[in-house]
Design a protein around this motif. Structure first.
Motif, PDB file in Angstrom:
ATOM      1  N   PHE A  55       3.820   7.215   8.341  1.00  0.00           N
ATOM      2  CA  PHE A  55       3.085   6.150   7.665  1.00  0.00           C
ATOM      3  C   PHE A  55       3.157   4.858   8.478  1.00  0.00           C
ATOM      4  O   PHE A  55       2.139   4.187   8.677  1.00  0.00           O
ATOM      5  CB  PHE A  55       3.646   5.918   6.260  1.00  0.00           C
TER       6      PHE A  55
ATOM      7  N   SER B  83       0.043   3.175  10.239  1.00  0.00           N
ATOM      8  CA  SER B  83      -0.229   1.818   9.765  1.00  0.00           C
ATOM      9  C   SER B  83      -0.194   0.829  10.921  1.00  0.00           C
ATOM     10  O   SER B  83      -0.983  -0.117  10.965  1.00  0.00           O
ATOM     11  CB  SER B  83       0.789   1.402   8.704  1.00  0.00           C
TER      12      SER B  83
ATOM     13  N   ILE C 236       7.643   8.475   5.963  1.00  0.00           N
ATOM     14  CA  ILE C 236       7.692   7.029   6.201  1.00  0.00           C
ATOM     15  C   ILE C 236       7.468   6.723   7.678  1.00  0.00           C
ATOM     16  O   ILE C 236       6.757   5.773   8.024  1.00  0.00           O
ATOM     17  CB  ILE C 236       9.027   6.440   5.690  1.00  0.00           C
TER      18      ILE C 236
ATOM     19  N   TYR D 235       0.179   4.355  -2.443  1.00  0.00           N
ATOM     20  CA  TYR D 235      -0.169   5.690  -1.943  1.00  0.00           C
ATOM     21  C   TYR D 235       0.876   6.718  -2.347  1.00  0.00           C
ATOM     22  O   TYR D 235       0.550   7.805  -2.799  1.00  0.00           O
ATOM     23  CB  TYR D 235      -0.317   5.688  -0.422  1.00  0.00           C
ATOM     24  N   ARG D 236       2.140   6.392  -2.165  1.00  0.00           N
ATOM     25  CA  ARG D 236       3.216   7.354  -2.433  1.00  0.00           C
ATOM     26  C   ARG D 236       3.311   7.700  -3.913  1.00  0.00           C
ATOM     27  O   ARG D 236       3.493   8.828  -4.304  1.00  0.00           O
ATOM     28  CB  ARG D 236       4.541   6.780  -1.927  1.00  0.00           C
TER      29      ARG D 236
ATOM     30  N   ASN E 175       0.821  -1.216   0.000  1.00  0.00           N
ATOM     31  CA  ASN E 175       0.000   0.000   0.000  1.00  0.00           C
ATOM     32  C   ASN E 175       0.849   1.258   0.000  1.00  0.00           C
ATOM     33  O   ASN E 175       0.479   2.241  -0.636  1.00  0.00           O
ATOM     34  CB  ASN E 175      -0.941   0.013   1.205  1.00  0.00           C
ATOM     35  N   TYR E 176       1.959   1.257   0.713  1.00  0.00           N
ATOM     36  CA  TYR E 176       2.801   2.455   0.726  1.00  0.00           C
ATOM     37  C   TYR E 176       3.213   2.826  -0.695  1.00  0.00           C
ATOM     38  O   TYR E 176       3.173   3.998  -1.066  1.00  0.00           O
ATOM     39  CB  TYR E 176       4.048   2.263   1.600  1.00  0.00           C
TER      40      TYR E 176
ATOM     41  N   ARG F 102      -6.946   4.783   8.715  1.00  0.00           N
ATOM     42  CA  ARG F 102      -5.796   5.060   7.860  1.00  0.00           C
ATOM     43  C   ARG F 102      -6.082   6.172   6.863  1.00  0.00           C
ATOM     44  O   ARG F 102      -5.232   7.031   6.621  1.00  0.00           O
ATOM     45  CB  ARG F 102      -5.372   3.792   7.122  1.00  0.00           C
TER      46      ARG F 102
ATOM     47  N   TYR G 263      -3.696   9.292   6.998  1.00  0.00           N
ATOM     48  CA  TYR G 263      -2.740   9.459   5.896  1.00  0.00           C
ATOM     49  C   TYR G 263      -2.926  10.807   5.217  1.00  0.00           C
ATOM     50  O   TYR G 263      -1.972  11.520   4.947  1.00  0.00           O
ATOM     51  CB  TYR G 263      -2.897   8.362   4.844  1.00  0.00           C
TER      52      TYR G 263
END
Length: 193
Positions: free
Chosen positions: A90, A94, A87, A70-71, A66-67, A135, A139
């Motif tokens: 995140f 997370s 990070i 998303y990023r 997912n990171y 999240r 986020y």
């Protein structure tokens, strides 16, 4: 020089602006759910380990997938000046989402005594839903902050209000810079010096 305060967008306009973000977040989330459930169920059935341990492993693999989504897709336009901070936040949020998700698996398994694949997946799905809500808001609020944009309507208004015949002289440079900084400050845009 008169300035007008920028009007706040209506709720409908704000929801329209967020709808594309929600759809992208949902697509990345669905990929993460397939990864999460696939990995956790594979580990559960292949190893026979405890349900919560298998769920944590699946969630950790999904967080990594997912990171990337998303990023590099959902929040690709966000400020990436401080990647270490991003990070770190995140992973913290997370981790809280992981606790929410796997807390439901723990509760259904060890408190309610529900065992079996169906009970495991239902409790994991419920926890995933709760964790996803948490999240999404964390986020977008704290991790992937948007880059502040210059307000073009304010700049156009200032340009229209200034007389066309008055061009600043070279010695007026500091005054022009000070006026531009005041304009940017009133618009809420700040630059690091």
């Amino acid at each position: 020089m008169t300035t007008t305060a920028p009007s706040r967008p209506s709720l409908t306009q704000r929801l329209r602006g967020v709808s594309g973000e929600v759809v992208k977040f949902g697509v990345v989330g669905l990929v993460g759910i397939f990864v999460n459930f696939g990995v956790s169920n594979a580990v559960l059935h292949l190893t026979g380990w405890a349900p919560v341990r298998c769920s944590v492993i699946g969630t950790a693999v999904a967080i990594a997938a997912n990171y990337l989504g998303y990023r590099y897709w959902v929040y690709r336009d966000s400020d990436a000046a401080s990647r270490r901070r991003e990070i770190t936040l995140f992973l913290i949020f997370s981790g809280v989402g992981m606790l929410i998700e796997n807390g439901t698996v723990w509760f259904s398994t060890y408190t309610l005594g529900l065992t079996g694949s169906l009970a495991y997946n239902v409790s994991k799905a419920f926890g995933t839903g709760l964790g996803t809500l948490f999240r999404f808001f964390s986020y977008r609020t704290w991790v992937f902050k948007a880059i502040p944009e210059l307000a073009e309507p304010a700049a156009e208004t200032a340009a229209a209000e200034a007389p066309a015949a008055e061009a600043p002289a070279a010695e007026d440079g500091p005054a022009v810079i000070a006026q531009a900084e005041r304009l940017l400050t009133t618009e809420g845009v700040q630059f690091a010096k």
